[in-house]
Scaffold this motif. Structure first.
Motif, PDB file in Angstrom:
ATOM      1  N   ALA A  76     -38.630  20.131  42.625  1.00 52.22           N
ATOM      2  CA  ALA A  76     -38.289  18.834  43.210  1.00 52.22           C
ATOM      3  C   ALA A  76     -37.003  18.278  42.607  1.00 52.22           C
ATOM      4  O   ALA A  76     -36.249  17.575  43.277  1.00 52.22           O
ATOM      5  N   VAL A  77     -36.760  18.588  41.340  1.00 46.23           N
ATOM      6  CA  VAL A  77     -35.546  18.133  40.677  1.00 46.23           C
ATOM      7  C   VAL A  77     -34.522  19.253  40.773  1.00 46.23           C
ATOM      8  O   VAL A  77     -34.431  20.137  39.920  1.00 46.23           O
ATOM      9  N   GLY A 106     -38.566  10.559  32.313  1.00 42.98           N
ATOM     10  CA  GLY A 106     -39.216  10.640  31.002  1.00 42.98           C
ATOM     11  C   GLY A 106     -40.233   9.534  30.784  1.00 42.98           C
ATOM     12  O   GLY A 106     -40.517   8.751  31.676  1.00 42.98           O
ATOM     13  N   PRO A 107     -40.795   9.477  29.626  1.00 42.09           N
ATOM     14  CA  PRO A 107     -40.489  10.311  28.460  1.00 42.09           C
ATOM     15  C   PRO A 107     -41.072  11.723  28.539  1.00 42.09           C
ATOM     16  O   PRO A 107     -40.737  12.574  27.737  1.00 42.09           O
ATOM     17  N   THR A 108     -41.946  11.978  29.515  1.00 37.06           N
ATOM     18  CA  THR A 108     -42.515  13.314  29.676  1.00 37.06           C
ATOM     19  C   THR A 108     -41.933  13.962  30.918  1.00 37.06           C
ATOM     20  O   THR A 108     -41.227  13.315  31.690  1.00 37.06           O
ATOM     21  N   GLY A 113     -34.401  24.005  30.894  1.00 41.06           N
ATOM     22  CA  GLY A 113     -33.374  23.961  31.936  1.00 41.06           C
ATOM     23  C   GLY A 113     -33.299  22.632  32.662  1.00 41.06           C
ATOM     24  O   GLY A 113     -32.322  22.355  33.349  1.00 41.06           O
ATOM     25  N   LYS A 114     -34.353  21.822  32.532  1.00 41.34           N
ATOM     26  CA  LYS A 114     -34.380  20.496  33.164  1.00 41.34           C
ATOM     27  C   LYS A 114     -34.985  19.516  32.160  1.00 41.34           C
ATOM     28  O   LYS A 114     -36.140  19.126  32.264  1.00 41.34           O
ATOM     29  N   PRO A 115     -34.166  19.102  31.177  1.00 43.24           N
ATOM     30  CA  PRO A 115     -34.691  18.180  30.174  1.00 43.24           C
ATOM     31  C   PRO A 115     -34.900  16.780  30.738  1.00 43.24           C
ATOM     32  O   PRO A 115     -34.370  16.446  31.812  1.00 43.24           O
ATOM     33  N   VAL A 116     -35.649  15.978  29.999  1.00 43.07           N
ATOM     34  CA  VAL A 116     -35.782  14.562  30.356  1.00 43.07           C
ATOM     35  C   VAL A 116     -34.371  13.993  30.473  1.00 43.07           C
ATOM     36  O   VAL A 116     -33.493  14.287  29.662  1.00 43.07           O
ATOM     37  N   VAL A 143     -32.427   5.815  31.698  1.00 38.51           N
ATOM     38  CA  VAL A 143     -32.145   6.915  32.619  1.00 38.51           C
ATOM     39  C   VAL A 143     -32.112   6.394  34.051  1.00 38.51           C
ATOM     40  O   VAL A 143     -31.187   6.695  34.823  1.00 38.51           O
ATOM     41  N   ARG A 144     -33.090   5.597  34.412  1.00 36.36           N
ATOM     42  CA  ARG A 144     -33.152   5.072  35.779  1.00 36.36           C
ATOM     43  C   ARG A 144     -31.966   4.163  36.079  1.00 36.36           C
ATOM     44  O   ARG A 144     -31.373   4.243  37.163  1.00 36.36           O
TER      45      ARG A 144
END
Length: 160
Positions: A76-77, A106-108, A113-116, A143-144
């Motif tokens: 999805a990402v 995040g935080p989870t 390859g796709k970090p938070v 982040v948002r």
């Protein structure tokens, strides 16, 4: 809303109105934040058509027509899904330009390859699609917020 985001949203509105374009948003990780930022501007109904908040994979498929196979193949990402989300929002609206966001606030949720902080973006208009992948630092809120700002900054460039 902070003054920088207010100014950016106002600039987006002026640019869309000047070009006679309607905007649609397709959001996952930003949870409607892009739509909220632009509809905070008085008169936005002239240039904002609708927003889709498609948080689940099923919603991406049922509301935007993103193929489940595409999500399975790329996750999805991914830029591929971001592109399909933007194109799907145009296909399911009366808008001429669209922006999409899908990511891991995040935080989870981070994976190799796709970090938070990973967010993929899509912009679509006139048969053109642009995608980008960014990794933002900070907590979920940061982040948002960065993703909303980036989506709108690049939308201004995209509609030129």
């Amino acid at each position: 809303m902070n003054t920088a985001l207010l100014a950016l949203s106002t600039a987006v509105g002026h640019a869309l109105q000047a070009r006679g374009l309607l905007l649609a948003t397709a959001e996952s990780c930003t949870g409607g934040g892009v739509a909220q930022a632009v509809t905070d501007i008085s008169g936005s109904s002239v240039w904002f058509e609708r927003g889709f908040v498609t948080y689940s994979n099923g919603a991406k498929t049922s509301m935007l027509g993103v193929p489940a196979e595409l999500i399975a193949a790329h996750g999805a990402v991914s830029e591929e899904v971001a592109a399909a989300m933007a194109q799907g929002s145009l296909a399911h609206s009366d808008a001429q330009v669209a922006v999409s966001t899908t990511g891991i606030a995040g935080p989870t949720g981070g994976v190799p390859g796709k970090p938070v902080g990973t967010v993929c973006f899509g912009w679509a208009m006139d048969g053109r699609v642009l995608t980008q992948r960014r990794v933002f630092a900070g907590d979920r809120q940061a982040v948002r917020e960065q993703a909303v700002t980036h989506a709108l900054q690049e939308l201004l460039r995209f509609i030129g």
